[in-house]
Design a protein around this motif. Structure first.
Motif: not given
Lengths: 132, 156
Positions: A17-19, A64-65, A89-93, A114-115
């Motif tokens: 994963a990349l944070v 995790l973007m 998979m790019i998940a916006g946070v 995700q908030e």
């Protein structure tokens, strides 16, 4: 601690994963959450560094973007990664909760949003989407 | 004797945490942080929170400096600092601080300087209160760790 992507560097069975977050507190917490799930991870501090690390040949199962970052924000970084052909998979946070604010982020190419704050259960739901 | 001291310290920890949750100063995200602590990272919460304090004080100084400037008009820059503060506050479970940040952001988006100043004063107050209480919590936890070390010294 450096992540070994599946498509570059050493072969590894571990998920990677990349944070991407300009906030130190968030990077620490997200790193720890990922560690606890056995996910190798690295962190960068803005969207440009996220793009640059992919330009260097590394890829990740999960990104995790964060949305609001200096130099290059999460919306622009997501757009550029998709234009580069990155299919991770790019998940916006983000702390943003208004629909119109999130819509632009999602339309840039997110797979999930995700908030903040990110919790273990939110992260698990993201990871299930990768495996599912 | 040592057992009684340990019990008292545990009761003090529980009482303080109950107070912080009941008053809405902290929320369940703080519990999430505690669950990330283990033997490989036994001081994770205090490490994260100390970084939060360090970063927050910089952000509060930046916000005050912006608002005290007679020529101030850069609400965009203020919004950037606020987003940072809001993000890290919600990540450590600082619920009341996060809620004040929401109100502050609303005032900023309306270019309401007076509203921003009021929100900043409240934010500074809430931050000081939280910092004092968390320092108190960490002190009790340190005393508990010392008490445990005295009761159960490591056998080589």
């Amino acid at each position: 601690m450096a992540a070994q992507g599946r498509h570059g560097g050493q072969e590894s069975n571990k998920m990677t994963a990349l944070v991407v977050d300009d906030n130190t507190v968030n990077r620490m917490i997200h790193h720890r959450l990922l560690d606890n799930l056995g996910i190798e991870n690295v962190a960068v501090v803005n969207g440009k560094e996220a793009v640059d690390i992919h330009c260097s040949g590394k890829t990740f199962d999960l990104i995790l973007m964060d949305m609001d970052m200096p130099v290059m924000n999460g919306i622009e970084a997501t757009r550029q990664l998709r234009e580069m052909g990155i299919r991770s998979m790019i998940a916006g946070v983000s702390t943003r909760s208004m629909e119109r604010e999130i819509r632009e982020f999602i339309e840039a190419g997110l797979d999930d949003y995700q908030e903040k704050p990110l919790t273990m259960s939110k992260l698990i739901s993201i990871v299930h989407k990768i495996n599912g | 004797m040592l057992g009684l001291a340990a019990d008292r310290l545990r009761a003090d920890t529980n009482r303080l945490l109950a107070f912080l949750f009941h008053q809405g100063i902290l929320d369940e995200q703080f519990l999430q942080l505690q669950q990330l602590e283990d033997e490989t990272s036994p001081n994770f919460v205090s490490e994260v929170v100390n970084i939060y304090f360090h970063e927050s004080e910089k952000l509060l100084r930046n916000l005050r400096s912006l608002l005290m400037d007679k020529e101030f008009s850069d609400y965009n820059k203020m919004g950037i600092h606020l987003n940072q503060f809001m993000g890290s506050s919600s990540s450590i479970g600082a619920k009341r601080i996060r809620n004040v940040c929401v109100a502050f952001r609303a005032a900023s988006e309306q270019n309401n300087r007076a509203g921003c100043l009021r929100a900043l004063e409240l934010l500074e107050h809430e931050y000081c209160f939280l910092k004092n209480k968390l320092h108190e919590l960490f002190q009790i936890q340190q005393q508990r760790a010392l008490a445990a070390a005295v009761r159960y010294p490591m056998q080589n």
